[in-house]
Design an enzyme around this catalytic site. Structure first.
Site, short mmCIF file in Angstrom:
data_model
loop_
_atom_site.label_atom_id
_atom_site.label_comp_id
_atom_site.label_asym_id
_atom_site.label_seq_id
_atom_site.Cartn_x
_atom_site.Cartn_y
_atom_site.Cartn_z
N GLN A 1 -23.23 9.15 0.29
CA GLN A 1 -22.55 8.08 1.02
C GLN A 1 -22.87 6.70 0.48
OE1 GLN A 1 -23.86 9.88 5.00
NE2 GLN A 1 -21.89 8.95 5.53
N GLY B 1 -27.88 9.10 10.78
CA GLY B 1 -28.19 9.79 9.54
C GLY B 1 -27.36 9.21 8.41
#
Length: 227
Positions: free
Chosen positions: A74, A69
């Site tokens: 991020q 994931g």
């Protein structure tokens, strides 16, 4: 985890994969904003892209990092978007293999503005968790709901709902945490983080190096555009 020698090698254009943001980067602690399928998104350091283009590149980035994931914060994008996959077998048992992960994908998920509702009160602590933004650190005992209902918007703008349990439910909860500025270590006792203090300081330094390269690239780009 190290930054490149020159910013030009990392930034600009439409990338094949995105560079990861690491522990210590402020973007990982922000509550992400809702988005629409029709939005144009600009990942810092790169050209503006459609939501679908960003999602596709996020998936490629996740495969490159051998993850299950990846959330938009991020990659430096503070919007409520994450991608995830189910593999044919347990990725942990195949860590380090050269086989492309795409060949073992059962299903891909791209979720905009996801909302999770737990379907049981008892928390499960039986799985080990890690995070692509905290490389090399893994811990068991993160409490997660064993079964969840998750509603989200897909890339076609369709509102969808599904149920997930066990490991997939954990993946969804982990990624949703990222959209709220929460890391998996936050859900463990403080002494667990303390045990990893030395490694976390190294990751924080890598994060500072990356942000310095990004800042230098953006400054150079601004100067070139204003000559």
């Amino acid at each position: 985890m190290s930054a490149p020698e020159t910013p030009e090698k990392l930034f600009g254009g439409k990338p094949r994969i995105y560079p990861m943001r690491f522990y210590g980067d402020p973007v990982l602690r922000r509550k992400a904003k809702a988005l629409s399928v029709s939005d144009t998104l600009k990942v810092p350091g790169f050209e503006a892209q459609t939501v679908r283009e960003v999602a596709d590149t996020m998936l490629e980035t996740m495969f490159e990092q051998r993850g299950v994931g990846l959330a938009a914060p991020q990659i430096g994008l503070s919007v409520r978007l994450f991608v995830a996959v189910e593999y044919e077998d347990d990725e942990e048992e195949n860590e380090g293999q050269d086989e492309p992960l795409r060949s073992r994908v059962l299903r891909e998920y791209v979720m905009l503005n996801p909302v999770i509702k737990p379907l049981d009160k008892k928390k499960d602590k039986s799985y080990q968790e890690g995070c692509l933004s905290i490389p090399g650190i893994y811990e068991e005992g993160v409490p997660r709901s064993k079964r969840v209902n998750i509603s989200y918007t897909d890339l076609d703008g369709v509102q969808r709902t599904l149920e997930a349990e066990d490991y997939l439910a954990r993946v969804f909860q982990h990624e949703l945490d990222h959209l709220d500025g929460v890391l998996f270590l936050d859900r463990l006792p403080a002494e667990v983080t303390d045990d990893h203090r030395r490694d976390l300081l190294k990751i924080q330094q890598a994060s500072k190096n990356f942000l310095a390269h990004l800042g230098a690239w953006e400054k150079e780009k601004h100067l070139r555009e204003n000559l």
